[in-house]
Scaffold this active site. Structure first.
Site, PDB file in Angstrom:
ATOM      1  N   CYS A 179       0.830  -1.218   0.000  1.00  0.00           N
ATOM      2  CA  CYS A 179       0.000   0.000   0.000  1.00  0.00           C
ATOM      3  C   CYS A 179       0.860   1.263   0.000  1.00  0.00           C
ATOM      4  CB  CYS A 179      -0.959   0.007   1.189  1.00  0.00           C
ATOM      5  SG  CYS A 179      -0.140  -0.045   2.803  1.00  0.00           S
ATOM      6  N   HIS A 199      -1.768   1.413   7.376  1.00  0.00           N
ATOM      7  CA  HIS A 199      -2.146   1.340   5.975  1.00  0.00           C
ATOM      8  C   HIS A 199      -1.999   2.727   5.353  1.00  0.00           C
ATOM      9  CE1 HIS A 199      -4.207  -0.044   2.396  1.00  0.00           C
ATOM     10  NE2 HIS A 199      -5.046   0.983   2.493  1.00  0.00           N
TER      11      HIS A 199
END
Length: 323
Positions: free
Chosen positions: A13, A268
């Site tokens: 990510c 994230h």
């Protein structure tokens, strides 16, 4: 072809978010399209700019809503950028940029890349006992802004962080410097002045804080940043070493935000990017891409009580009127 996502190929990510910030920048991709294609297959696989160009072309052929960055990630792994691990977006940005620059063979492309991203500052050191002073210019790729002051007090706005970063600092006690004129260690005043700002300006909000216990924690407090930023208005005359012509071009508009959610060990990344061709904001969350509003982007200002809230980590501003 509209905005296209990148599949998560195992904790990618961070890579995906940083890649999107490069590839959605049409001024950067203009440079990328002018690279020399390596002649042999083995070289092609190891060449970061070329692999980036392949990825861009796959994204722009417009057949899929997302493409896989696996070949690109494999290419990076040749240069000790590991696959399947959590990366830090600020470090990854620097690593990628340096690899791209090193592997772009044409000197004019390297120069264009520098002009596009490099910030020039002048470091001043002045002895407080005599008039001796030294100056040297240096270049930076990001402005690494503290979000707390030296007394661990919260800096309230992005403008406060900028002013704090460029404030003069007294070097006293064990931080004293050797003065060539006094021929001994003396207190010095250290200051940094802004000389030149690039077309694409990357600001790194230092939200990850290293404790004395060697554990890292995240500072998630509320820190607003503007859509429009005029550096000439934020910094004082003494913090700038630039003529009026240079300063007139210091008008910026927000282009992208790389946001981090979660904790330092389990987090994230996603990217909010304003399409330069459509002037619409998009959120790039790996393979998911959706159009968002400025209010959605403002949700990354931060919130102390929300651990999983998204917090802006990199801010990328674009010059409104480049010379």
């Amino acid at each position: 072809a509209g905005a296209v996502g990148l599949y998560n190929v195992g904790q990618s990510c961070c890579l995906n978010s940083v890649l999107q910030v490069f590839l959605m920048n049409i001024h950067f991709t203009g440079i990328l399209r002018r690279i020399t294609v390596p002649p042999r297959d083995a070289q092609k696989r190891r060449n970061v700019p070329y692999q980036m160009l392949l990825l861009l072309e796959e994204m722009q052929c417009g057949k899929q809503k997302a493409v896989s960055p696996l070949d690109f990630a494999r290419c990076l792994s040749v240069y000790e950028v590991k696959l399947f691990v959590q990366h830090d977006a600020a470090q990854l940005f620097l690593t990628l940029w340096n690899l791209i620059k090193r592997q772009m063979k044409k000197p004019e492309l390297v120069e264009d890349l520098n002009n596009m991203y490099a910030i020039c500052v002048q470091e001043h050191l002045a002895c407080q006992k005599c008039s001796f002073e030294t100056k040297r210019n240096s270049s930076m790729l990001t402005l690494p802004l503290p979000v707390l002051d030296s007394n661990s007090r919260i800096l309230r706005t992005l403008e406060d962080c900028l002013q704090y970063f460029f404030r003069p600092e007294q070097l006293t006690d064990h931080n004293m410097c050797f003065c060539e004129q006094c021929e001994r260690k003396t207190p010095f005043l250290q200051s940094m002045k802004l000389v030149h700002l690039p077309r694409t300006l990357t600001i790194h909000l230092k939200r990850f804080c290293f404790e004395k216990s060697a554990s890292v924690h995240k500072l998630s407090h509320y820190l607003p940043f503007p859509q429009d930023l005029d550096f000439g208005a934020v910094l004082t005359k003494s913090q700038c070493q630039a003529d009026d012509h240079e300063k007139a071009a210091w008008q910026y508009e927000l282009f992208a935000v790389v946001a981090h959610s979660g904790s330092t060990s389990c987090g994230h990344y996603c990217a909010y990017i304003r399409s330069l061709t459509e002037c619409k904001w998009y959120c790039f969350n790996d393979s998911e891409v959706c159009q968002v509003s400025w209010d959605d982007v403002k949700c990354t200002y931060g919130h102390s009580n929300l651990l999983w809230g998204q917090t802006a980590y990199l801010l990328i501003y674009m010059k409104k009127h480049p010379r």
